[in-house]
Structures are given as structure tokens and as C-alpha cells.
Scaffold this motif. Structure first.
Motif, PDB file in Angstrom:
ATOM      1  N   HIS A  21       0.805  -1.225   0.000  1.00 13.24           N
ATOM      2  CA  HIS A  21       0.000   0.000   0.000  1.00 13.24           C
ATOM      3  C   HIS A  21       0.837   1.274   0.000  1.00 13.24           C
ATOM      4  O   HIS A  21       0.275   2.370  -0.046  1.00 13.24           O
ATOM      5  CB  HIS A  21      -0.972   0.006   1.177  1.00 13.24           C
ATOM      6  CG  HIS A  21      -2.066  -1.005   1.033  1.00 13.24           C
ATOM      7  ND1 HIS A  21      -2.793  -1.112  -0.116  1.00 13.24           N
ATOM      8  CD2 HIS A  21      -2.531  -1.960   1.870  1.00 13.24           C
ATOM      9  CE1 HIS A  21      -3.682  -2.100   0.016  1.00 13.24           C
ATOM     10  NE2 HIS A  21      -3.521  -2.629   1.217  1.00 13.24           N
ATOM     11  N   MET A  23       3.366   4.427   1.188  1.00 19.90           N
ATOM     12  CA  MET A  23       3.447   5.290   2.368  1.00 19.90           C
ATOM     13  C   MET A  23       2.103   5.962   2.617  1.00 19.90           C
ATOM     14  O   MET A  23       1.890   7.117   2.286  1.00 19.90           O
ATOM     15  CB  MET A  23       4.542   6.343   2.139  1.00 19.90           C
ATOM     16  CG  MET A  23       4.816   7.231   3.339  1.00 19.90           C
ATOM     17  SD  MET A  23       5.712   6.417   4.646  1.00 19.90           S
ATOM     18  CE  MET A  23       7.401   6.542   4.036  1.00 19.90           C
ATOM     19  N   HIS A  24       1.156   5.200   3.221  1.00 18.31           N
ATOM     20  CA  HIS A  24      -0.101   5.843   3.627  1.00 18.31           C
ATOM     21  C   HIS A  24       0.029   6.250   5.089  1.00 18.31           C
ATOM     22  O   HIS A  24       1.142   6.243   5.641  1.00 18.31           O
ATOM     23  CB  HIS A  24      -1.302   4.932   3.327  1.00 18.31           C
ATOM     24  CG  HIS A  24      -1.318   3.633   4.055  1.00 18.31           C
ATOM     25  ND1 HIS A  24      -2.106   3.407   5.143  1.00 18.31           N
ATOM     26  CD2 HIS A  24      -0.607   2.482   3.859  1.00 18.31           C
ATOM     27  CE1 HIS A  24      -1.901   2.166   5.582  1.00 18.31           C
ATOM     28  NE2 HIS A  24      -0.997   1.590   4.819  1.00 18.31           N
ATOM     29  N   ALA A  25      -1.083   6.636   5.703  1.00 21.53           N
ATOM     30  CA  ALA A  25      -1.011   7.263   7.030  1.00 21.53           C
ATOM     31  C   ALA A  25      -0.302   6.419   8.095  1.00 21.53           C
ATOM     32  O   ALA A  25       0.538   6.925   8.833  1.00 21.53           O
ATOM     33  CB  ALA A  25      -2.413   7.642   7.506  1.00 21.53           C
ATOM     34  N   ARG A  26      -0.631   5.132   8.149  1.00 27.51           N
ATOM     35  CA  ARG A  26      -0.055   4.316   9.214  1.00 27.51           C
ATOM     36  C   ARG A  26       1.471   4.183   9.086  1.00 27.51           C
ATOM     37  O   ARG A  26       2.200   4.470  10.043  1.00 27.51           O
ATOM     38  CB  ARG A  26      -0.733   2.928   9.234  1.00 27.51           C
ATOM     39  CG  ARG A  26      -0.743   2.258  10.602  1.00 27.51           C
ATOM     40  CD  ARG A  26      -1.248   0.822  10.492  1.00 27.51           C
ATOM     41  NE  ARG A  26      -0.304   0.000   9.749  1.00 27.51           N
ATOM     42  CZ  ARG A  26       0.651  -0.715  10.328  1.00 27.51           C
ATOM     43  NH1 ARG A  26       0.792  -0.724  11.624  1.00 27.51           N
ATOM     44  NH2 ARG A  26       1.490  -1.427   9.588  1.00 27.51           N
ATOM     45  N   ALA A  29       3.098   7.414   9.989  1.00 28.77           N
ATOM     46  CA  ALA A  29       3.146   7.646  11.435  1.00 28.77           C
ATOM     47  C   ALA A  29       4.296   6.863  12.059  1.00 28.77           C
ATOM     48  O   ALA A  29       4.996   7.361  12.943  1.00 28.77           O
ATOM     49  CB  ALA A  29       1.820   7.249  12.072  1.00 28.77           C
ATOM     50  N   ILE A  56       4.279  14.513   9.211  1.00 30.86           N
ATOM     51  CA  ILE A  56       3.413  13.486   8.629  1.00 30.86           C
ATOM     52  C   ILE A  56       2.779  13.953   7.321  1.00 30.86           C
ATOM     53  O   ILE A  56       2.745  13.216   6.337  1.00 30.86           O
ATOM     54  CB  ILE A  56       2.347  13.021   9.651  1.00 30.86           C
ATOM     55  CG1 ILE A  56       1.715  11.731   9.161  1.00 30.86           C
ATOM     56  CG2 ILE A  56       1.290  14.071   9.909  1.00 30.86           C
ATOM     57  CD1 ILE A  56       1.262  10.844  10.256  1.00 30.86           C
ATOM     58  N   MET A  57       2.317  15.195   7.270  1.00 24.90           N
ATOM     59  CA  MET A  57       1.687  15.680   6.047  1.00 24.90           C
ATOM     60  C   MET A  57       2.711  15.727   4.913  1.00 24.90           C
ATOM     61  O   MET A  57       2.400  15.444   3.756  1.00 24.90           O
ATOM     62  CB  MET A  57       1.072  17.071   6.257  1.00 24.90           C
ATOM     63  CG  MET A  57      -0.074  17.092   7.255  1.00 24.90           C
ATOM     64  SD  MET A  57      -1.291  15.795   7.045  1.00 24.90           S
ATOM     65  CE  MET A  57      -2.536  16.669   6.129  1.00 24.90           C
ATOM     66  N   LEU A  60       3.221  12.265   3.431  1.00 26.08           N
ATOM     67  CA  LEU A  60       2.077  11.810   2.634  1.00 26.08           C
ATOM     68  C   LEU A  60       2.081  12.443   1.249  1.00 26.08           C
ATOM     69  O   LEU A  60       1.676  11.818   0.273  1.00 26.08           O
ATOM     70  CB  LEU A  60       0.759  12.115   3.356  1.00 26.08           C
ATOM     71  CG  LEU A  60       0.563  11.400   4.695  1.00 26.08           C
ATOM     72  CD1 LEU A  60      -0.782  11.755   5.305  1.00 26.08           C
ATOM     73  CD2 LEU A  60       0.675   9.884   4.540  1.00 26.08           C
TER      74      LEU A  60
END
Lengths: 97, 312
Positions: A21, A23-26, A29, A56-57, A60
Motif C-alpha cells: 500500500h 506510504m499511507h497514514a499508518r 506515522a 506526517i503531512m 504523505l
């Protein structure tokens, strides 16, 4: 970095995103969690965009999908250890498939 | 369950317009079941399954039936009823209880109450009052604020700035429920409701100022008597060594009176506008209640976008 004294270790390493998947949010983080453990400044670069590895932003917006290669730089006394820890996290696919 | 008649009377006095007709000295008797009963069957002599732990309500029908009996029968049935050790008797519609009823009640040391309400309405109101009295409750160290329809309880170590944050929120137009100590009660739907202790309601203590009267300074809109609890905000000193959740993907809860209440932990660092952060936390929780989880939605959008790029 221009303002950094010459004796501050600066290291860079290319790392490939392996998890399906990307580099999504999890994973992002987890990345900043690891990066924040070190005193060194961490920078992540892809396609001429460079962001702080503690934002983090920022992470993403790099749109790191499976197979993307990013350049992770660390500037500071524990640069080598920081890169090792980040690389280990990326290589174990952020505990995903 | 143990609620004394005195407690019931105090809580129900206003909503049920209750007065004591006789037996003032027996108000320490207790209601042992959270419901009310109309003793029609018992008065006709049928005592099987008689709910003697409940408040017994005498309405128009009960009174008319008693009057239809001979004086002897009337006394006998009432004696049988009071022998069951009922907690108390209530006469509705402001009817003065029959003399035999008062005599029996006093013989068995049972208080008799009177209400101006009609029977059905009294039963509805009194049931709510009894349920509330029987609801599990506790005192919780924390300041509660109503933020745009959301009940938010702030907790944290002394001196972290709970009252100051509450003050800033009041100035932004939100309302104070309670300062420093909040009474939490679980209602019959399982929801937790917070309110202030009667004695300290409307007041708060601000370090350096002392005690202030909130509605005098900020108007009546700055106070709220009771509010459903939607979110617990934990304020704690910012610890650079601690790792905080940065995505909001992990949902935290705190168990209060057997209910799981959503919670967030906010690290307090110098110069941070905590009131603003708490306000946004409340709004974000409201959004979640409406079915929008911003963190989850962004994540899903990202996963889809990354998937497209991967396959491109």
C-alpha cells in the motif's frame, strides 16, 4: 544544509518502498515515530521534493507507492543510527504485506 | 437498590408536585424497586406477585373501588396491603387519602404522599426520577464544558490549565458545566451525563484571581446545568521522549461507569493555544459521530491514489 557546521555528520541513503500500500497514514506515522527518536534532522526526498522526515503531512505528499525510491538524509550526531533504524522499518514493510 | 422516600421526595418535589399527607417521620423507609405500581388487584384481594417493593399509586380507580367496598372490607384489604411492607403510598389528582388508608398507613409506619398530577403523568415522571436516583454515578476530577453541542470533560494534573482552558472556551462562547469536579451519571440508555455539584455550580477557581461567578461575568448563556459526555480530553505535560499518535487513526477510549467514552490526549507545551485545540477536538469528535473520520478518509484516499500510481 548550508547552516550546518562541517563536522556534523551528514549521511544519505536510498530506500525502496516494499509494502503493497505504500506510504499511507499508518506507515507515515511509524516513520516519524522512528525519526523523532533521533536528534538528527531527517530529510526525505523524491522527485525534487524534499520534506522533513518528522512531518506526517510532508511524507504523505511525496506519494511513495510500492517500488518508489526515496532518498533519506540524516544530519546530526546520530545520523548513521537514524538511517539504520529507518531502513530497517522500510525493509520490514512497516509490518504490512 | 435503596432509595429513601426522603430522597425521592426531594428529587421529585418539583416535577411531581409532591407533598407529604401523613407519616412525615417515616420518610427514611426505602423504595427497593425502581418502578411504581397501581394496586388494583391487591385491593380486590389478589396478592400473588404483588410488587411490594414499589411505590404504590392510588388514582381515581383505586379510590372509587375502595369506596365501593363496605367499611369493613375496605379496612381489611388496606390492612392486607400495608402488611406487605410497601415503601410508600401516593394519592394522585390532589385527592385527600381515605381516612382508613391514613389509619392503616400510620399503623404500619408508611408515609402517604399527595400529588396534583393525574396518575399516568405522575407514574411517568416518578419513574424517571427513580431511575435517575438509582443510576450509577461518581464524582470525577475534571472540568466539563459544552462545545457546540458536545460535552467535553478535561482532565489532567493540577496546574496543567484545565480552568484557564475552560475560561478561554467560555470567552469563545461555549458553556461551563462544572469546574474541577464533575458528577457523572449513567442514564438508562447507557449514556453518561455530567453536571456540577450543587454547592459549587456556577463558580470556578482561577489561580491568581480566586473564585469567580461565571454567569455574572459572562452571562447566563455561559452556563449549562447538565450535558451528555461525548469526549474526554486528557491534558498532559508535553514529554519530548513520549511518542504521540500523529494521525488520529488510533481511537482512544476511557471506561467511565461501564461505558466506553472516546478520549484524546493533548500534550501541553508552552505557547500552545489549548482552548483552540480542545475546540477542534470536540468538533472532530462531532464529525466522527456523524460518520466522518477525517484521518481514516484521508488514509483511504491515499491508499487508492498510491495503488493507481503503482499500477500505472
Amino acid at each position: 544544509m548550508s547552516g550546518t557546521p562541517n563536522d556534523t555528520p551528514t549521511m544519505s541513503r536510498e530506500m525502496k518502498i516494499l509494502n503493497k500500500h505504500g506510504m499511507h497514514a499508518r506507515p507515515a506515522a511509524m516513520f516519524i515515530k522512528v525519526a523523532s527518536r533521533f536528534e538528527s534532522e531527517i530529510l526525505v526526498e523524491k522527485d525534487d521534493t524534499r520534506i522533513s522526515g518528522k512531518s506526517i503531512m510532508g511524507l504523505l505528499t511525496l506519494e511513495l507507492y510500492q517500488g518508489s525510491v526515496m532518498t533519506v538524509s540524516a544530519i546530526g550526531p546520530d545520523a548513521a543510527a537514524a538511517l539504520d533504524a529507518i531502513e530497517e522499518l522500510v525493509n520490514r514493510k512497516f509490518d504490512e504485506e | 437498590m435503596q432509595i429513601s422516600i426522603a430522597q425521592f421526595l426531594e428529587a421529585a418535589q418539583d416535577v411531581c408536585d409532591l407533598t407529604v399527607a401523613s407519616g412525615e417521620k417515616y420518610l427514611d423507609r426505602s423504595i427497593r424497586e425502581g418502578a411504581l405500581n397501581r394496586p388494583g388487584l391487591a385491593l380486590s384481594g389478589f396478592f400473588q406477585y404483588f410488587p411490594q417493593r414499589r411505590v404504590q399509586v392510588f388514582g381515581l380507580a383505586e379510590n372509587a373501588y375502595l369506596k365501593s367496598l363496605s367499611a369493613e372490607d375496605r379496612r381489611e384489604r388496606l390492612t392486607q396491603l400495608f402488611e406487605q411492607r410497601v415503601p410508600c403510598v401516593v394519592s394522585t389528582r390532589s385527592r385527600h387519602p381515605l381516612p382508613e388508608l391514613l389509619e392503616c398507613a400510620s399503623a404500619f409506619k408508611v408515609p402517604v404522599l399527595k400529588t396534583s398530577l393525574i396518575t399516568n403523568r405522575f407514574i411517568n415522571q416518578a419513574t424517571l426520577v427513580i431511575e435517575n436516583l438509582a443510576a450509577p454515578s461518581m464524582k470525577y476530577q475534571g472540568t466539563m464544558i459544552e462545545i457546540m453541542g458536545m460535552g467535553v470533560l478535561m482532565e489532567g494534573p493540577p496546574g496543567i490549565g484545565k480552568s484557564e482552558t475552560a475560561l478561554a472556551l467560555i470567552e469563545r462562547g461555549h458553556s461551563l458545566v462544572s469546574d474541577d469536579l464533575t458528577v457523572l451519571r449513567r442514564d438508562s440508555t447507557g449514556a453518561i451525563n455530567g453536571s456540577a455539584l450543587d454547592i459549587t455550580r456556577y463558580h470556578m477557581e482561577i489561580r491568581g484571581l480566586g473564585i469567580i461567578h461565571v454567569p455574572s461575568l459572562f452571562g447566563v448563556a455561559s452556563m449549562r446545568r447538565e450535558m451528555r459526555l461525548d469526549l474526554v480530553v486528557r491534558l498532559e505535560r508535553f514529554d519530548p521522549k513520549r511518542e504521540y499518535d500523529r494521525t488520529g487513526l488510533i481511537s482512544e477510549t476511557v471506561k467511565i461507569l461501564q461505558a466506553e467514552v472516546p478520549a484524546v490526549t493533548i500534550p501541553v507545551a508552552a505557547g500552545r493555544d489549548i482552548a483552540h485545540v480542545v475546540e477542534v477536538a470536540a468538533l472532530n469528535q462531532k464529525l466522527k459521530q456523524l460518520g466522518h473520520d477525517a484521518a481514516k478518509e484521508l488514509d483511504e484516499k491515499l491508499v487508492r491514489a498510491l495503488e493507481r500510481k503503482r499500477l500505472a
